[in-house]
Enzyme design. Structure first.
Site, short mmCIF file in Angstrom:
data_model
loop_
_atom_site.label_atom_id
_atom_site.label_comp_id
_atom_site.label_asym_id
_atom_site.label_seq_id
_atom_site.Cartn_x
_atom_site.Cartn_y
_atom_site.Cartn_z
CE1 TYR A 25 -3.96 2.16 0.55
CE2 TYR A 25 -2.62 3.21 2.24
CZ TYR A 25 -3.74 3.20 1.43
OH TYR A 25 -4.65 4.24 1.51
CE LYS B 160 -3.65 4.94 -1.73
NZ LYS B 160 -4.71 5.51 -2.60
#
Length: 246
Positions: free
Chosen positions: A154, A158
């Protein structure tokens, strides 16, 4: 903020932060395209918005599929004639420690969170470049700026989105298109609502403003970035995290 006459496409907007963004833009007068892989939820949100007098359509799309994205953008332009605003909000988590992470969990998170934003932005940019105007906002995360144990996939997606934002901003600026990112902190969602009260309090204690953010906090900054008030802002990452990262 007046967005009348504008068309906004928000990915992952059937619920949560995406829905809050879509509603904020619709309330400002924009025609909104509610896009989500969860078709029933997207249709329900579309019906809710229409009941409030907003102009909206729901389109099911898997943003990691180039074919789906092409159809999504084509449907938006077919229905509303223009595409002025894109918010890349669709995202997932598959959390676990790196040493235990499965390859599929890495690929799925990167495909949706990062590749999806690329595919949607690329398709939208072709329309916006002809118009010589447009606004793209990518929803990143504070985790992409500071990291977090158990979220290597993740965080990588990002962080990649931030680099993508800055590069795309440089490529598209000459055509009147701005590209910015928002990096939310811990936001009050269905997931945090299910956490024990003690765990929520511990999260809040680490935030200088001593509270979790709300989807509306993110929607407010998005509305600013896609408005004429932000016409001289591009390539920026706006932290909306209550001071968690300074």
């Amino acid at each position: 903020m007046d967005l009348k006459g504008k068309t906004a496409l928000i990915t992952g907007s059937a619920r949560g932060i995406g829905k809050a963004i879509a509603e904020r833009l619709a309330a400002a007068g924009a025609k909104v395209v509610i896009s989500d892989i969860m078709e029933d939820a997207a249709v329900a949100t579309d019906e809710e918005f229409r009941g409030k007098g907003y102009e909206a359509i729901a389109v099911r799309a898997d943003v990691s599929s180039g074919k789906d994205v092409s159809k999504l953008v084509e449907e938006a332009v077919s229905q509303f004639k223009t595409l002025d605003i894109v918010v890349n909000n669709a995202g997932i988590t598959r959390d676990t420690l790196m040493i235990r992470m499965k390859e599929d969990d890495w690929d799925m998170v990167l495909d949706i969170n990062l590749k999806g934003a690329f595919l949607v932005s690329q398709a939208a940019a072709r329309i916006m470049m002809k118009q010589r105007s447009g606004k793209i906002v990518n929803i990143s995360s504070v985790v992409g700026r500071m990291g977090n144990a158990g979220q290597t996939n993740y965080a990588a997606s990002k962080a990649g989105l931030i680099g993508f934002t800055k590069s795309a901003a440089k490529e598209l600026a000459a055509r009147g298109i701005t590209v910015n990112a928002i990096a939310p902190g811990f936001i009050k969602t269905e997931m945090t609502d299910k956490m024990p009260e003690a765990a929520r309090e511990k999260l809040s204690d680490n935030i200088p403003l001593k509270r979790l953010g709300t989807p509306e906090d993110i929607a407010s900054v998005t509305a600013f970035l896609v408005s004429d008030d932000a016409s001289y802002i591009t390539g920026q990452v706006i932290g909306v995290d209550g001071g968690l990262l300074m």
